[in-house]
Design an enzyme around this catalytic site. Structure first.
Site, PDB file in Angstrom:
ATOM      1  N   MET A 177       0.840  -1.197   0.000  1.00  0.00           N
ATOM      2  CA  MET A 177       0.000   0.000   0.000  1.00  0.00           C
ATOM      3  C   MET A 177       0.873   1.244   0.000  1.00  0.00           C
ATOM      4  O   MET A 177       1.725   1.397   0.876  1.00  0.00           O
ATOM      5  CB  MET A 177      -0.888   0.025   1.249  1.00  0.00           C
ATOM      6  N   GLY A 234       1.504   4.149   4.684  1.00  0.00           N
ATOM      7  CA  GLY A 234       2.394   3.317   3.868  1.00  0.00           C
ATOM      8  C   GLY A 234       2.749   1.994   4.502  1.00  0.00           C
ATOM      9  O   GLY A 234       3.301   1.976   5.583  1.00  0.00           O
ATOM     10  N   SER A 235       2.465   0.877   3.870  1.00  0.00           N
ATOM     11  CA  SER A 235       2.641  -0.408   4.525  1.00  0.00           C
ATOM     12  C   SER A 235       2.361  -1.552   3.555  1.00  0.00           C
ATOM     13  O   SER A 235       2.231  -1.355   2.357  1.00  0.00           O
ATOM     14  CB  SER A 235       1.693  -0.491   5.729  1.00  0.00           C
ATOM     15  N   ARG A 236       2.222  -2.784   4.106  1.00  0.00           N
ATOM     16  CA  ARG A 236       1.860  -3.936   3.298  1.00  0.00           C
ATOM     17  C   ARG A 236       1.124  -4.941   4.170  1.00  0.00           C
ATOM     18  O   ARG A 236       1.194  -4.885   5.401  1.00  0.00           O
ATOM     19  CB  ARG A 236       3.093  -4.582   2.660  1.00  0.00           C
TER      20      ARG A 236
END
Length: 230
Positions: free
Chosen positions: A95, A183-185
């Site tokens: 993301m 911001g990440s996954r």
């Protein structure tokens, strides 16, 4: 027991304080200088789009695994699931700061365990982020005897992982269960034999996109009970 859906306001509750504070500061600065307030109003608009939380409909179908997040597929491979101690099919969704960051449960299931791991803040698009970044792992047991793991992973600027469920709780596919700020996954580990429906580079949407299909039903090791949908 019927599990009520997590509320879906148009703007995620995790962002209410940030939005209210930024709007108030922008307004106060506007009284002093309209030009000086522009950066503050731009941040307010950014926060508004970041914390948006649209309602989504899950596609019909048995044995489907739904995307837990909006973003881009950065990994589809066999890997070791360290949270359920098994070999698995791993699918990762990255993301960026312009994606919706509300996380949704990928399958109907009962939460077996939740494990939080403090860590670093590498770019979430990198493979090493799965094992070295701050993360929160949720292991689910399905009524068909499958184990599905969803791992929220912090990114380069993500500083807060939020998870709103507890062990033993029943979740339905597409249910909102957490949020990651900035911001990440999310890594999803599936049983070997699951068939991926996405490829690296594909853009996906939480709940709306099918990531994979689970193998045929197995006899469950323990009965997680019937998962109720709203």
């Amino acid at each position: 027991m019927k599990i009520p859906p997590y509320p879906h306001p148009a703007v995620a509750r995790e962002g209410w304080f940030i939005l209210a504070a930024s709007a108030l500061v922008s307004l106060l600065v506007s009284f002093w200088s309209g030009w000086a307030s522009i950066p503050f109003w731009l941040f307010t608009l950014f926060a508004l789009q970041f914390f948006r939380d649209p309602a989504r409909e899950a596609p019909e179908g048995e044995g489907t695994v739904l995307s837990p997040a909006d973003g881009r597929i950065v990994c589809v491979e066999e890997a070791r699931d360290p949270h359920a101690d098994r070999d698995a099919l791993k699918i990762s969704v990255f993301m960026n700061v312009f994606n919706v960051h509300s996380n949704r449960c990928p399958v109907d299931g009962r939460v077996r365990s939740l494990d939080y791991f403090p860590g670093k803040f590498f770019n979430a698009a990198l493979d090493k982020a799965s094992l070295e970044n701050e993360r929160n792992a949720m292991v689910l047991d399905t009524a068909d005897g499958h184990v599905v793991t969803a791992v929220q992973v912090a990114g380069l600027v993500a500083k807060r992982i939020l998870c709103h469920v507890t062990p033993g709780q029943d979740l339905y596919a597409g249910q909102r269960y957490g949020f990651i700020r900035f911001g990440s996954r999310v890594d999803v580990y599936l049983p070997l034999g699951a068939r991926p429906r996405v490829a690296i580079g594909d853009k996906v949407q939480a709940t709306s996109t099918v990531l994979a299909e689970l193998p045929e039903a197995e006899a469950p090791a323990s009965d997680p009970g019937e998962i109720s949908k709203p």
